[in-house]
Enzyme design. Structure first.
Site, PDB file in Angstrom:
ATOM      1  N   ARG A  69       0.846  -1.154  -0.116  1.00  0.00           N
ATOM      2  CA  ARG A  69       0.170  -0.044   0.068  1.00  0.00           C
ATOM      3  C   ARG A  69       0.842   1.287  -0.021  1.00  0.00           C
ATOM      4  O   ARG A  69       0.718   2.304  -0.619  1.00  0.00           O
ATOM      5  CB  ARG A  69      -0.943   0.021   1.142  1.00  0.00           C
ATOM      6  CG  ARG A  69      -2.002   0.886   1.102  1.00  0.00           C
ATOM      7  CD  ARG A  69      -3.060   1.194   2.315  1.00  0.00           C
ATOM      8  NE  ARG A  69      -4.033   1.974   1.995  1.00  0.00           N
ATOM      9  CZ  ARG A  69      -4.066   3.311   2.186  1.00  0.00           C
ATOM     10  NH1 ARG A  69      -2.950   3.998   2.650  1.00  0.00           N
ATOM     11  NH2 ARG A  69      -5.041   4.123   1.987  1.00  0.00           N
ATOM     12  N   CYS A  70       1.837   1.205   0.767  1.00  0.00           N
ATOM     13  CA  CYS A  70       3.002   2.501   0.686  1.00  0.00           C
ATOM     14  C   CYS A  70       3.458   2.642  -0.614  1.00  0.00           C
ATOM     15  O   CYS A  70       3.851   4.050  -0.885  1.00  0.00           O
ATOM     16  CB  CYS A  70       4.097   2.124   1.833  1.00  0.00           C
ATOM     17  SG  CYS A  70       3.680   2.007   3.560  1.00  0.00           S
TER      18      CYS A  70
END
Length: 411
Positions: free
Chosen positions: A398-399
């Protein structure tokens, strides 16, 4: 492309990423802490791991889906004289200690590639004495902005090491045609306020979570909340989380897998009480109501039950180890179709216990690269991908993504 994100889990249609470049090889171990890295990264392996991850995205996305390299956007926008001038002016103003005003005219004459090299890698080819630290965190495009519905929160980094990235993103939103549809709906954070995209989770077009973290200040949270509530969001759940490196953003301890399931780091999410405040408009004022827990707040706000799946499983040591290696930082490619580092085996085993089929990145790509992937409501797939070098930067799937377009969920 229609820029719109109305959930964390809608089928991915457009995403902005950055495959690690030479900037990660310029991280001096003596400066790694200042540059927000816990370790140094081997560039070649990190690039290969990242490109393999993108193969999974491409296999899962519709045929017209787009994976966009953010450096390509920088090159395109810096073809515009006004965009270059705007960016350089902001750069000089925000970094007075670097005395960049001395070379401001020289910067303005650089071609786009040389200007990008200076901003990301920190050096000028023909001008000695003016250097910047590299920007290795550009890998984590999630933090630069957050598309919420047809609005966009333009982040402002909490740490100086990432401020150049914020200036680059502001320039893209202001000048690049890709963002023309959301430009007038941009929510900007300024001054000493800070907000970063890793703290913004879109539950629906009416409900958004914002973490008050090490990187998102109270004032930044409130500025972002005000902007969202003025643009159609009905409720923002402000989640107070530990102000520490290991949980720098809300998405390092909590992410969505499908419409009723989340991955949660138990000590910081499931075992916390009275750390959530619901914010909503009452006339022109913003009102607040406390909530007993995040799970309760989500269930009260949506009218649905949620299953919080434990990062690391039941064992306490495994929970802490796998949160450290981004076990809770999964990325949804579609409802129930999620991606995370393969090293977090206990998290994956727990997902299997909750009905997910486990596939490696290579199995998924082989299965779906030559045919359209059409996720069904019944499918739940947890895809593991290799990230032994990428994970040294302390960020998961997600980052490393900035979704700009997802298909709306059908009820």
């Amino acid at each position: 492309m229609d820029i719109n994100v109305s959930s964390e889990i809608g089928h991915l249609q457009g995403v902005i990423v950055h495959t690690p470049g030479h900037e990660v090889s310029l991280v001096n171990p003596e400066l790694k802490d200042e540059l927000l890295f816990d370790d140094i990264i081997f560039e070649e392996d990190a690039r290969e791991e990242h490109l393999d991850m993108l193969d999974v995205f491409k296999a899962a996305m519709p045929s017209d889906g787009k994976v966009i390299e953010i450096v390509d956007l920088f090159q395109e926008v810096f073809q515009q004289h006004d965009a270059r001038a705007y960016f350089i002016e902001q750069l000089v103003k925000e970094f007075p200690e670097k005395n960049l005003h001395v070379i401001e005219k020289e910067l303005g004459k650089l071609d786009p590639d040389d200007l990008i090299t200076f901003v990301i890698q920190g050096y000028l080819k023909k001008s000695k004495g003016f250097t910047l630290n590299p920007s290795p965190n550009l890998l984590f495009t999630r933090d630069l902005a957050a598309v919420v519905g047809n609005s966009i929160i333009v982040s402002r980094a909490a740490k100086k090491a990432r401020l150049r990235e914020s200036l680059l993103m502001e320039t893209l939103v202001q000048f690049h045609p890709l963002f023309s549809s959301v430009r007038d709906n941009a929510i900007r954070i300024s001054g000493q306020q800070s907000i970063e995209g890793g703290d913004v989770l879109v539950v629906s077009d009416k409900l958004v979570l914002i973490g008050m973290s090490e990187r998102t200040s109270f004032s930044g949270l409130m500025k972002g909340t005000e902007g969202l509530l003025n643009r159609g969001v009905e409720t923002v759940l402000a989640v107070d989380i530990p102000k520490q490196r290991s949980s720098m953003h809300l998405d390092t301890i909590f992410t969505f897998a499908n419409s009723s399931e989340c991955i949660a780091f138990p000590p910081a999410i499931m075992e916390q009480e009275n750390n959530v405040v619901a914010l909503f408009k009452d006339g022109d004022a913003i009102k607040s109501e406390s909530r007993s827990s995040l799970k309760t707040a989500l269930e009260e706000s949506t009218g649905s039950e949620f299953n919080f799946i434990k990062c690391g499983g039941e064992n306490r040591t495994n929970q802490f180890r796998e949160q450290w290696t981004d076990g809770a930082n999964i990325f949804a490619l579609a409802p129930g179709i999620i991606l995370g580092y393969e090293r977090n085996t206990n998290t994956f085993n727990t997902l299997v216990d909750n009905g997910y089929d486990l596939m490696t990145q290579f199995e998924f790509v082989e299965e779906y690269s030559d045919k359209d992937f059409d996720p069904t409501a019944e499918q739940k797939i947890a895809i593991s991908f290799q990230g032994h070098e990428l994970c040294r930067g302390r960020g998961g799937a997600r980052c490393m993504t900035m979704p700009i377009s997802r298909k709306p969920l059908t009820l």
